[in-house]
Motif scaffolding. Structure first.
Motif, PDB file in Angstrom:
ATOM      1  N   THR A 142       0.798  -1.401 -11.195  1.00  0.00           N
ATOM      2  CA  THR A 142       1.849  -0.848 -12.005  1.00  0.00           C
ATOM      3  C   THR A 142       0.994   0.188 -12.996  1.00  0.00           C
ATOM      4  O   THR A 142       0.141  -0.272 -13.817  1.00  0.00           O
ATOM      5  N   ALA A 143       1.389   1.503 -13.272  1.00  0.00           N
ATOM      6  CA  ALA A 143       0.953   2.370 -14.227  1.00  0.00           C
ATOM      7  C   ALA A 143       2.036   3.519 -14.485  1.00  0.00           C
ATOM      8  O   ALA A 143       2.845   3.506 -13.589  1.00  0.00           O
ATOM      9  N   ALA A 144       1.985   3.614 -15.848  1.00  0.00           N
ATOM     10  CA  ALA A 144       3.030   4.373 -16.404  1.00  0.00           C
ATOM     11  C   ALA A 144       4.497   4.021 -16.030  1.00  0.00           C
ATOM     12  O   ALA A 144       5.187   4.752 -15.730  1.00  0.00           O
ATOM     13  N   GLY A 145       4.594   2.665 -16.021  1.00  0.00           N
ATOM     14  CA  GLY A 145       6.094   2.156 -15.731  1.00  0.00           C
ATOM     15  C   GLY A 145       6.494   2.076 -14.292  1.00  0.00           C
ATOM     16  O   GLY A 145       7.702   1.698 -13.957  1.00  0.00           O
ATOM     17  N   LYS A 146       5.652   2.387 -13.615  1.00  0.00           N
ATOM     18  CA  LYS A 146       5.683   2.478 -12.199  1.00  0.00           C
ATOM     19  C   LYS A 146       5.006   1.734 -11.074  1.00  0.00           C
ATOM     20  O   LYS A 146       3.785   1.640 -11.191  1.00  0.00           O
ATOM     21  N   THR A 147       5.690   0.806 -10.321  1.00  0.00           N
ATOM     22  CA  THR A 147       4.717  -0.055  -9.494  1.00  0.00           C
ATOM     23  C   THR A 147       4.905   0.266  -8.194  1.00  0.00           C
ATOM     24  O   THR A 147       5.695   0.675  -7.414  1.00  0.00           O
ATOM     25  N   LEU A 148       3.680   0.530  -7.488  1.00  0.00           N
ATOM     26  CA  LEU A 148       3.390   0.712  -6.206  1.00  0.00           C
ATOM     27  C   LEU A 148       2.728  -0.185  -5.378  1.00  0.00           C
ATOM     28  O   LEU A 148       1.655  -0.825  -6.140  1.00  0.00           O
ATOM     29  N   ASN A 149       2.834  -0.258  -4.109  1.00  0.00           N
ATOM     30  CA  ASN A 149       1.829  -0.927  -3.117  1.00  0.00           C
ATOM     31  C   ASN A 149       0.758  -0.483  -2.947  1.00  0.00           C
ATOM     32  O   ASN A 149       0.488   0.896  -3.027  1.00  0.00           O
ATOM     33  N   ASP A 150      -0.569  -1.249  -2.969  1.00  0.00           N
ATOM     34  CA  ASP A 150      -1.676  -0.787  -2.799  1.00  0.00           C
ATOM     35  C   ASP A 150      -2.323  -1.279  -1.610  1.00  0.00           C
ATOM     36  O   ASP A 150      -2.983  -0.474  -0.866  1.00  0.00           O
ATOM     37  N   GLU A 151      -2.263  -2.193  -1.125  1.00  0.00           N
ATOM     38  CA  GLU A 151      -2.465  -2.964   0.262  1.00  0.00           C
ATOM     39  C   GLU A 151      -1.619  -4.297   0.458  1.00  0.00           C
ATOM     40  O   GLU A 151      -1.195  -4.835  -0.250  1.00  0.00           O
ATOM     41  N   LYS A 152      -1.609  -4.591   1.928  1.00  0.00           N
ATOM     42  CA  LYS A 152      -0.973  -5.838   2.263  1.00  0.00           C
ATOM     43  C   LYS A 152      -1.836  -6.357   3.345  1.00  0.00           C
ATOM     44  O   LYS A 152      -2.040  -5.767   4.206  1.00  0.00           O
ATOM     45  N   THR A 153      -1.625  -7.585   3.333  1.00  0.00           N
ATOM     46  CA  THR A 153      -2.558  -8.507   4.387  1.00  0.00           C
ATOM     47  C   THR A 153      -1.786  -9.403   5.080  1.00  0.00           C
ATOM     48  O   THR A 153      -1.331 -10.164   4.090  1.00  0.00           O
ATOM     49  N   VAL A 154      -1.619  -9.425   6.117  1.00  0.00           N
ATOM     50  CA  VAL A 154      -0.620 -10.372   7.001  1.00  0.00           C
ATOM     51  C   VAL A 154      -1.519 -11.690   7.588  1.00  0.00           C
ATOM     52  O   VAL A 154      -2.553 -11.241   8.335  1.00  0.00           O
ATOM     53  N   PHE A 155      -1.404 -12.773   7.508  1.00  0.00           N
ATOM     54  CA  PHE A 155      -2.193 -13.783   8.161  1.00  0.00           C
ATOM     55  C   PHE A 155      -1.439 -14.666   9.484  1.00  0.00           C
ATOM     56  O   PHE A 155      -0.202 -14.486   9.256  1.00  0.00           O
ATOM     57  N   ASP A 156      -2.049 -14.870  10.076  1.00  0.00           N
ATOM     58  CA  ASP A 156      -1.383 -15.989  11.217  1.00  0.00           C
ATOM     59  C   ASP A 156      -1.639 -17.386  10.732  1.00  0.00           C
ATOM     60  O   ASP A 156      -2.139 -17.769   9.464  1.00  0.00           O
ATOM     61  N   LYS A 157      -1.117 -18.289  11.333  1.00  0.00           N
ATOM     62  CA  LYS A 157      -0.846 -20.014  10.981  1.00  0.00           C
ATOM     63  C   LYS A 157      -2.470 -20.421  10.755  1.00  0.00           C
ATOM     64  O   LYS A 157      -2.428 -21.332  10.167  1.00  0.00           O
ATOM     65  N   ASN A 158      -3.314 -19.757  11.311  1.00  0.00           N
ATOM     66  CA  ASN A 158      -4.736 -20.399  11.300  1.00  0.00           C
ATOM     67  C   ASN A 158      -5.508 -19.762  10.182  1.00  0.00           C
ATOM     68  O   ASN A 158      -6.749 -20.042  10.042  1.00  0.00           O
ATOM     69  N   GLY A 159      -5.033 -18.923   9.308  1.00  0.00           N
ATOM     70  CA  GLY A 159      -5.246 -18.298   8.241  1.00  0.00           C
ATOM     71  C   GLY A 159      -6.424 -17.083   8.630  1.00  0.00           C
ATOM     72  O   GLY A 159      -7.097 -16.621   7.560  1.00  0.00           O
ATOM     73  N   GLU A 160      -6.221 -16.317   9.865  1.00  0.00           N
ATOM     74  CA  GLU A 160      -6.917 -15.258  10.252  1.00  0.00           C
ATOM     75  C   GLU A 160      -6.138 -14.108   9.806  1.00  0.00           C
ATOM     76  O   GLU A 160      -4.811 -14.052  10.071  1.00  0.00           O
ATOM     77  N   VAL A 161      -6.770 -12.807   9.480  1.00  0.00           N
ATOM     78  CA  VAL A 161      -6.108 -11.732   9.361  1.00  0.00           C
ATOM     79  C   VAL A 161      -5.769 -11.107  10.732  1.00  0.00           C
ATOM     80  O   VAL A 161      -6.440 -10.929  11.715  1.00  0.00           O
ATOM     81  N   ILE A 162      -4.006 -10.703  10.625  1.00  0.00           N
ATOM     82  CA  ILE A 162      -3.636 -10.074  11.893  1.00  0.00           C
ATOM     83  C   ILE A 162      -3.360  -8.701  11.689  1.00  0.00           C
ATOM     84  O   ILE A 162      -2.941  -7.974  12.506  1.00  0.00           O
ATOM     85  N   GLU A 163      -2.898  -8.403  10.435  1.00  0.00           N
ATOM     86  CA  GLU A 163      -2.682  -6.912   9.924  1.00  0.00           C
ATOM     87  C   GLU A 163      -3.072  -6.724   8.744  1.00  0.00           C
ATOM     88  O   GLU A 163      -2.962  -7.486   7.587  1.00  0.00           O
ATOM     89  N   GLU A 164      -3.488  -5.259   8.504  1.00  0.00           N
ATOM     90  CA  GLU A 164      -3.865  -4.881   7.040  1.00  0.00           C
ATOM     91  C   GLU A 164      -3.207  -3.568   6.749  1.00  0.00           C
ATOM     92  O   GLU A 164      -3.314  -2.590   7.754  1.00  0.00           O
ATOM     93  N   THR A 165      -2.338  -3.325   5.629  1.00  0.00           N
ATOM     94  CA  THR A 165      -1.813  -2.070   5.481  1.00  0.00           C
ATOM     95  C   THR A 165      -2.349  -1.663   4.270  1.00  0.00           C
ATOM     96  O   THR A 165      -2.529  -2.261   2.994  1.00  0.00           O
ATOM     97  N   SER A 166      -2.907   0.036   4.375  1.00  0.00           N
ATOM     98  CA  SER A 166      -3.319   0.328   3.041  1.00  0.00           C
ATOM     99  C   SER A 166      -2.321   1.429   2.696  1.00  0.00           C
ATOM    100  O   SER A 166      -1.616   2.127   3.535  1.00  0.00           O
ATOM    101  N   TYR A 167      -2.036   1.746   1.525  1.00  0.00           N
ATOM    102  CA  TYR A 167      -1.147   2.723   1.034  1.00  0.00           C
ATOM    103  C   TYR A 167      -1.811   3.836   0.237  1.00  0.00           C
ATOM    104  O   TYR A 167      -2.903   3.530  -0.376  1.00  0.00           O
ATOM    105  N   THR A 168      -1.363   4.970   0.126  1.00  0.00           N
ATOM    106  CA  THR A 168      -1.836   6.157  -0.619  1.00  0.00           C
ATOM    107  C   THR A 168      -1.588   5.897  -2.120  1.00  0.00           C
ATOM    108  O   THR A 168      -0.731   4.870  -2.452  1.00  0.00           O
ATOM    109  N   LYS A 169      -2.063   6.676  -2.845  1.00  0.00           N
ATOM    110  CA  LYS A 169      -1.749   6.404  -4.364  1.00  0.00           C
ATOM    111  C   LYS A 169      -0.405   6.847  -4.951  1.00  0.00           C
ATOM    112  O   LYS A 169      -0.040   6.460  -6.078  1.00  0.00           O
TER     113      LYS A 169
END
Length: 158
Positions: free
Chosen positions: A38-65
């Motif tokens: 959150t900057a200047a009153g605006k909230t934006l996604n930075d990154e997102k990580t999705v895990f499987d039931k074993n705690g392993e990363v199955i997806e990673e998404t990066s976002y632009t500024k």
């Protein structure tokens, strides 16, 4: 001042994300971790990580500024939890690159094939190991199978 705040926010987000180790993710049944800024009153996604039931990363998404999807990496794993396939997509969901990874009987990476967006082989890496299980060399071949480089590993012991 803005640069310092931005750097601090990014650093904090990486520390937070990496603090979520596999054991904690599995214990707490975490499905996703989304980092926002959150900057200047605006909230934006930075990154997102999705895990499987074993705690392993199955997806990673990066976002632009600006908060748009920059790229997404998806992972498929074998029963041992090793990544056997990694795909990268651009912000529009178009395939950019695909990797297939193979392992030897000891669970060491033995081969990695890199495909382009057209699913044609771009390059291939093969790995060999010494008696102690330490990486000995990495050979890289172009799409036609021609050897283009060899990276050798030498170890000194105490």
């Amino acid at each position: 001042m803005k640069k310092i705040l931005l750097f601090s926010a990014i650093l904090f987000s990486f520390i937070y994300l990496f603090a979520q180790n596999k054991k904690e993710v599995k214990k707490n049944k975490i499905k996703t971790v989304t980092v926002t800024e959150t900057a200047a009153g605006k909230t934006l996604n930075d990154e997102k990580t999705v895990f499987d039931k074993n705690g392993e990363v199955i997806e990673e998404t990066s976002y632009t500024k600006e908060g748009a999807i920059k790229n997404t990496h998806k992972y498929k794993r074998n029963k041992a939890g090793d990544v056997v396939e990694e795909t990268e997509y651009d912000g529009k969901g178009t395939l950019k690159e695909k990797k297939e990874i193979k392992y030897n009987s000891l669970g060491e990476k033995s081969e990695e094939i890199v495909y382009g967006a057209d699913l044609k082989v771009q390059k291939k890496h093969t790995y060999s190991y010494n008696k102690q299980g330490l990486k000995q060399d990495k050979k890289t071949y172009d799409g036609s199978g021609k050897l283009i480089s060899v990276k050798s590993y030498k170890y000194e012991f105490q």
